[in-house]
Enzyme design. Structure first.
Site, short mmCIF file in Angstrom:
data_model
loop_
_atom_site.label_atom_id
_atom_site.label_comp_id
_atom_site.label_asym_id
_atom_site.label_seq_id
_atom_site.Cartn_x
_atom_site.Cartn_y
_atom_site.Cartn_z
N HIS A 15 47.40 33.57 35.36
CA HIS A 15 48.26 34.08 36.44
C HIS A 15 49.64 33.45 36.30
CE1 HIS A 15 44.80 35.77 38.64
NE2 HIS A 15 44.16 34.72 38.15
N LEU A 16 50.65 34.30 36.18
CA LEU A 16 52.03 33.79 36.07
C LEU A 16 52.85 34.06 37.32
CD1 LEU A 16 53.17 34.58 32.41
CD2 LEU A 16 52.53 32.36 33.39
N ARG A 17 52.31 34.91 38.26
CA ARG A 17 53.11 35.32 39.44
C ARG A 17 54.38 36.02 38.98
NH1 ARG A 17 48.27 34.51 41.45
NH2 ARG A 17 47.83 32.37 42.09
N ASN A 41 47.52 40.70 39.46
CA ASN A 41 47.38 40.65 40.93
C ASN A 41 48.65 40.15 41.61
OD1 ASN A 41 46.86 38.02 39.92
ND2 ASN A 41 45.54 37.49 41.65
N LYS A 99 41.94 45.28 34.66
CA LYS A 99 41.27 44.24 35.44
C LYS A 99 40.60 44.80 36.67
CE LYS A 99 40.14 40.18 36.84
NZ LYS A 99 40.68 38.84 36.79
N LEU A 219 38.32 30.41 43.10
CA LEU A 219 37.27 31.41 43.08
C LEU A 219 37.05 31.88 41.65
CD1 LEU A 219 38.22 33.37 46.30
CD2 LEU A 219 36.21 31.92 45.95
N HIS A 251 49.71 28.12 43.15
CA HIS A 251 50.04 28.32 44.57
C HIS A 251 50.87 27.11 44.99
CE1 HIS A 251 47.17 31.62 45.41
NE2 HIS A 251 46.36 31.01 44.56
N1 LIG Z 1 40.93 32.02 40.68
C1 LIG Z 1 41.47 31.89 41.86
O1 LIG Z 1 40.96 31.11 42.68
N2 LIG Z 1 42.59 32.55 42.22
C2 LIG Z 1 43.29 33.56 41.47
C3 LIG Z 1 42.60 34.89 41.50
C4 LIG Z 1 41.33 34.97 40.67
O2 LIG Z 1 41.36 34.79 39.46
O3 LIG Z 1 40.27 35.24 41.23
C5 LIG Z 1 44.70 33.70 42.03
O4 LIG Z 1 45.38 34.68 41.70
O5 LIG Z 1 45.14 32.80 42.78
ZN LIG Z 2 42.22 34.59 37.82
ZN LIG Z 3 39.24 36.07 39.58
#
Ligand SMILES: NC(=O)N[C@@H](CC(=O)O)C(=O)O
Ligand SMILES: [Zn+2]
Ligand SMILES: [Zn+2]
Length: 345
Positions: A15-17, A41, A99, A219, A251
């Site tokens: 995830h890079l946002r 996402n 995804k 998660l 985050h």
């Molecule tokens: N893994 C995580 O707890 N969070 C991920 C989303 C994901 O991969 O489920 C996120 O985008 O913050």
């Molecule tokens: Zn993820």
């Molecule tokens: Zn995930």
């Protein structure tokens, strides 16, 4: 062993946002990894090839000068993704995978899939074109305990999906249970899994004993020790069906250290060092290269990276926090801890 040189690894789940947050974190991954599968996402999610291509341009523009890091893009599957979008994505050459977020399963999954049978046309197109489906494998039913959601997903969603689409390439992302490791090991070779460093190193006690530690909350949630052991066995087994995917999920510090903290562990700054720690614990450092650098590209049908990285045995301490977007800070997993392996610059 005091130094370990391996083919440059890739991150098959990252995830890079976007925007300032992306600019703050992308360098950490670009320093270690040759390529990464970029999760879609965002808010709003990356559902079209056009959006994926624009997002890719923003990532490339945020890279440190001279970086050869290659973002491999993904589309966010929804109930309404048309088969034509999959065709467009495949033809673009920029999108490597699609995804699946079950609606409500995790961060920014509200637009995710409510019923996978609605996606049969899109998934059939993926199977036809050899485009992998990357799966966040947890059911979301309120009555299913959070620690059981992955195991239940295998029975209720994964097996029926593969029955309907036996040729579909599937990556069971960030697996956290012995059940998932066994399922993937026994499945045909169009099914693989990524494993995070934190699920190899930590169990739920690390998150909950002696105080609640929000930076370990992600998660799928950390599980019992026996599951961690099963994941470590799978990752170090030498099986090409298990490969590196950090799920580094940034985050802001305040969003983690909160009465309702966000899920996600930010592991990118020490990703390879954390994996090396886990493999060293298992006495399997010589298996790290396959897991980190070979099996992922083999599954995706891509070449191995041409350059190498070197890990040296040298103590170093992870910073307490790093700069993040909007003058906020971000806390890397393992902040303040000393690691025994260090990536040589
Ligand atoms: N893994 C995580 O707890 N969070 C991920 C989303 C994901 O991969 O489920 C996120 O985008 O913050
Ligand atoms: Zn993820
Ligand atoms: Zn995930």
């Amino acid at each position: 062993m005091n130094a370990l040189t391996l083919t440059r690894p890739d991150d098959w789940h990252l995830h890079l946002r976007d925007g300032e947050a992306m600019a703050a974190v992308v360098g950490a991954s670009a320093r270690q990894m040759g390529r990464a599968i970029i999760m879609p996402n965002l808010k709003p999610p990356v559902t079209t090839t056009k959006q994926a291509s624009a997002y890719r341009e923003r990532i490339l523009a945020a890279l440190p000068a001279g970086s050869a890091f290659e973002p491999l893009m993904t589309l966010y599957l929804t109930d309404n993704t048309p088969a034509e979008e999959v065709e467009r994505a495949h033809a673009s050459g920029l999108v490597q995978a699609v995804k699946l977020y079950p609606a409500g399963a995790t961060t920014n999954s509200a637009s995710g899939v409510t019923d996978l049978t609605l996606c049969d046309a899109a998934i059939a197109a993926m199977a036809r074109r050899g485009v992998p489906l990357l799966v966040h494998g947890e059911v979301t039913d309120a009555e299913i305990d959070i620690f059981d959601r992955e195991a239940v997903f295998i029975e209720r969603v994964m097996k029926p999906l593969l029955d309907r689409h036996p040729d579909l390439k599937v990556v069971f992302e960030h697996i956290t249970t012995a059940d998932a490791a066994e399922f993937v090991a026994a499945a045909p070779d169009n099914v693989a899994a990524t494993i995070t460093a934190h699920h190899l190193l930590f169990n739920r006690n690390h998150m909950l004993v002696g105080g609640i530690r929000p930076h370990y909350y992600c998660l799928p949630i950390l599980k019992r020790e026996r599951h961690r052991q099963a994941l470590l066995e799978a990752a170090t087994s030498g099986s090409p069906r298990f490969f590196l995917g950090t799920d580094s999920a940034p985050h802001a510090q305040g969003d983690k250290e909160s009465a309702c903290g966000c899920a996600g562990a930010f592991t990118a700054p020490a990703a390879l060092e954390l994996y090396a720690t886990a493999f060293a614990q298992a006495g399997a450092l010589e298996r790290l290269e396959g897991f980190a650098s070979h099996f992922g590209p083999d599954f995706y049908g891509l070449a191995h990276n041409a350059d190498t990285v070197t890990l040296v045995r040298e103590d170093w301490t992870l910073p307490q926090s790093l700069p993040y977007a909007d003058d906020q800070r971000i806390v890397p997993l393992g902040a303040g801890e000393t690691l025994e392996w260090k990536l040589r610059d």
